[in-house]
Design an enzyme around this catalytic site. Structure first.
Site, short mmCIF file in Angstrom:
data_model
loop_
_atom_site.label_atom_id
_atom_site.label_comp_id
_atom_site.label_asym_id
_atom_site.label_seq_id
_atom_site.Cartn_x
_atom_site.Cartn_y
_atom_site.Cartn_z
N SER A 181 0.77 -1.24 0.11
CA SER A 181 -0.25 -0.15 0.05
C SER A 181 0.75 1.25 -0.14
CB SER A 181 -0.91 0.05 1.14
OG SER A 181 -0.08 -0.17 2.44
N GLY B 181 11.77 13.90 -0.21
CA GLY B 181 11.15 14.51 -1.16
C GLY B 181 10.96 13.80 -2.74
N GLU C 242 20.00 17.60 -2.36
CA GLU C 242 20.51 16.50 -1.29
C GLU C 242 21.82 15.88 -2.13
OE1 GLU C 242 17.21 14.06 -0.59
OE2 GLU C 242 15.80 15.53 -0.10
N ALA D 208 0.16 -11.71 2.64
CA ALA D 208 0.46 -12.60 1.54
C ALA D 208 1.66 -13.49 1.69
CB ALA D 208 0.65 -11.63 0.08
N HIS E 117 21.34 4.59 5.10
CA HIS E 117 21.20 6.09 5.03
C HIS E 117 22.07 6.43 6.14
CE1 HIS E 117 19.85 9.92 5.45
NE2 HIS E 117 18.62 9.85 4.32
N ARG F 28 25.34 8.56 -1.04
CA ARG F 28 25.11 7.98 0.57
C ARG F 28 26.08 6.94 1.00
NH1 ARG F 28 18.50 7.88 0.00
NH2 ARG F 28 18.13 9.77 0.62
N HIS G 14 18.35 1.40 4.73
CA HIS G 14 17.35 2.24 4.19
C HIS G 14 16.66 1.94 2.88
CE1 HIS G 14 15.48 6.25 3.48
NE2 HIS G 14 16.36 6.46 2.44
N ARG H 193 21.37 4.19 -4.82
CA ARG H 193 20.30 4.96 -5.16
C ARG H 193 20.36 6.60 -4.87
NH1 ARG H 193 16.00 7.40 -2.74
NH2 ARG H 193 15.92 6.38 -0.88
N SER I 117 13.53 7.59 -5.13
CA SER I 117 12.64 6.38 -4.66
C SER I 117 11.04 6.69 -4.98
CB SER I 117 12.84 5.89 -3.42
OG SER I 117 12.57 7.12 -2.38
#
Length: 523
Positions: free
Chosen positions: A11, A47, A112, A152, A226, A272, A329, A364, A369
């Site tokens: 979700s 963000g 960032e 599930a 992170h 990162r 993270h 990443r 994300s």
């Protein structure tokens, strides 16, 4: 209950982005193991990175994404992300999503780590994920059937095609659901580790289910830590967004020394993986690490969520120092997909962090994300809607039976987290990886890795999934004998086999470097 055209497991933002588009024409069901708000998307402070500013161009966002990803990215996936991302974000704005603006009414764009310009949109200061999720839920209204507190546990495969799934509820009753299309949107697996930014429910269930069903997985060794989790003697208290460093904050040790000063050209805004290792190194020397925020005059207004976290942890932010440590993270790997989010099993799709599109490479880029979830969720929905309709082989939900408890002693959640943190953490080596792989195999029956689960309570299945995912990540980390991005092998250090050494990179890496270097001004 009628069968669903599409069942989405999860979700978060990727699930909602797909559901929002699909529900216009299809019968959509969302199934989630806990409450709908229990997702990493709800916790996302940073963000959305998108080319919105008139002086920004998609090629620069592409470059930053690939450089942060250590040239391990899929070119087509990155191009899709950064080009379609602008359209998707503008569409959200048109629909009424409110992003933060300055006094002149212009978007307040943040910067960032590893971004070379300001391109991060925020909402509610540092509550972007929460604002976005709530905005999308309002748009869905009553269009989607949402089932909470059902986990599930396995995918149903018939003649090589995914036709549904099995769930287990809090009373350990198993149900079968059937659908024309099943979408995994279960998120990552950060809570396999002691210190993590993830919701505690996020331990990689989607990986385990897909692997048991025979789907292809990739790049699970690339785990991003992170750099700045709020950390006290009582443990992790939450995430301190990279946007804080984007506003000028910097890292210091307990002696006041700036720890990123001579580590990377971007200093505190380095990728990162580099910042996390620098903090890890300081802490290994016995030093504490702090984020110096003294230069941010309106900190409470700019970062209300982080301020509340600090107050709850007893940290006085007026002193200008926030204690931090790295935490698990985001995982760059996952269930391997193509650009349409199709997995290697027909009828099964994966989107968001559970998917491995190759868009993030080995590390990443900050604030990509939420963008990934929106772009690929919407793209998947459009792809499914473009396919011809088929009739499901089943038309109902069936309560099957109560699972029996497994009659063997399994390790605790804490024991698994200890093992992952100690041996599959920020730094790894062959000896430690072999040790933890063997430890997992003591508990894992072959059937728990290769076939559907025939027994076990809901809590036991959670543990089996944690064991399975730990084994998958450790095994993947053993196979990659290099250090790159979120995967750092001390027995294969950067100085010897780093991806930047063009003598050792693979041909596909060389091709990507040749495309990106002109954007960097490199001939």
């Amino acid at each position: 209950m009628p069968f669903a055209d599409i069942i989405i497991i999860g979700s978060g933002i990727a699930a909602l982005s797909a559901a929002k588009q699909l529900a216009k024409q299809k019968n959509v069901m969302i199934i989630t193991k806990s409450k709908v708000e229990d997702s990493n998307s709800m916790l996302a402070q940073g963000g959305i990175a998108a080319v919105i500013d008139k002086d920004d161009v998609w090629r620069e966002h592409y470059r930053d994404t690939v450089v942060a990803g250590c040239y391990h990215n899929d070119q087509k996936a990155v191009k899709k992300l950064v080009k379609d991302g602008t359209c998707s974000v503008k569409k959200l704005i048109h629909e009424g999503m409110l992003f933060d603006r300055n006094e002149q009414g212009e978007f307040h764009l943040g910067q960032e780590g590893a971004h070379n310009r300001r391109r991060i949109l925020h909402a509610g200061g540092d509550a972007t994920g929460k604002e976005l999720v709530q905005f999308m839920f309002k748009q869905l209204q009553e269009q989607v059937n949402i089932i909470e507190n059902e986990m599930a546990i396995d995918l149903i495969i018939h003649d090589g095609k995914c036709i549904g799934l099995k769930t287990i509820n809090n009373n350990d009753h198993v149900k079968k659901y059937y659908a024309n299309h099943v979408i995994l949107a279960t998120g990552g697996c950060g809570s396999l580790y002691k210190v993590s930014s993830n919701n505690e429910t996020v331990v990689g269930d989607g990986f385990s289910m897909a692997y048991r069903a025979g789907a292809e997985l990739a790049d699970l060794e690339f785990m991003q830590f992170h750099p700045t989790m709020l950390y006290t003697q009582g443990g992790s208290k939450g995430l301190v967004s990279e946007a804080v460093r984007g506003e000028g904050a910097f890292l210091v040790n307990n002696h006041g020394v700036k720890i990123m000063e001579n580590v990377h050209v971007q200093k505190d805004l380095a990728p990162r993986d580099i910042v996390a290792r620098a903090i890890h190194h300081e802490r290994s020397l016995g030093n504490d690490v702090f984020l110096n925020i003294s230069m941010i005059s309106n900190f409470k207004q700019r970062f209300p969520t982080i301020t509340a976290l600090c107050e709850d942890a007893g940290i006085d932010i007026t002193a200008g120092l926030i204690p931090v440590a790295p935490g698990a993270h985001f995982i760059m790997g996952g269930v391997k997909t193509n650009l349409h989010s199709e997995t290697s099993i027909p009828g099964l799709y994966a989107v968001g962090e559970v998917a491995c599109t190759g868009v993030h490479g080995a590390n990443r880029l900050a604030s990509n994300s939420l963008l990934e979830g929106i772009v690929f969720g919407e793209n998947l929905a459009n792809y499914i809607l473009s396919k011809k309709s088929v009739t499901s082989i089943q038309s109902s939900t069936k309560t099957e039976y109560a699972h029996q408890k497994i009659d063997i002693e399994l390790p605790t959640r804490f024991e698994i987290q200890e093992m992952m943190t100690s041996f599959v953490g920020i730094e790894r080596d062959r000896k430690g990886l072999l040790y933890v792989k063997n430890w997992f195999e003591k508990y894992l029956h072959l059937g728990w890795l290769s076939t559907s689960l025939k027994e076990g309570t809901k809590e036991q299945i959670k543990t089996i999934n944690m064991l399975s995912n730990g084994w998958l990540i450790a095994t993947s980390a053993l196979l990659r004998t290099e250090s790159r991005g979120g995967h750092y092998r001390t027995d294969y250090p950067l100085s010897k086999t780093h991806w930047q050494n063009k003598q050792v990179v693979r041909q596909k890496d060389k091709e990507l470097i040749s495309l990106v270097e002109p954007l960097l001004g490199v001939k």
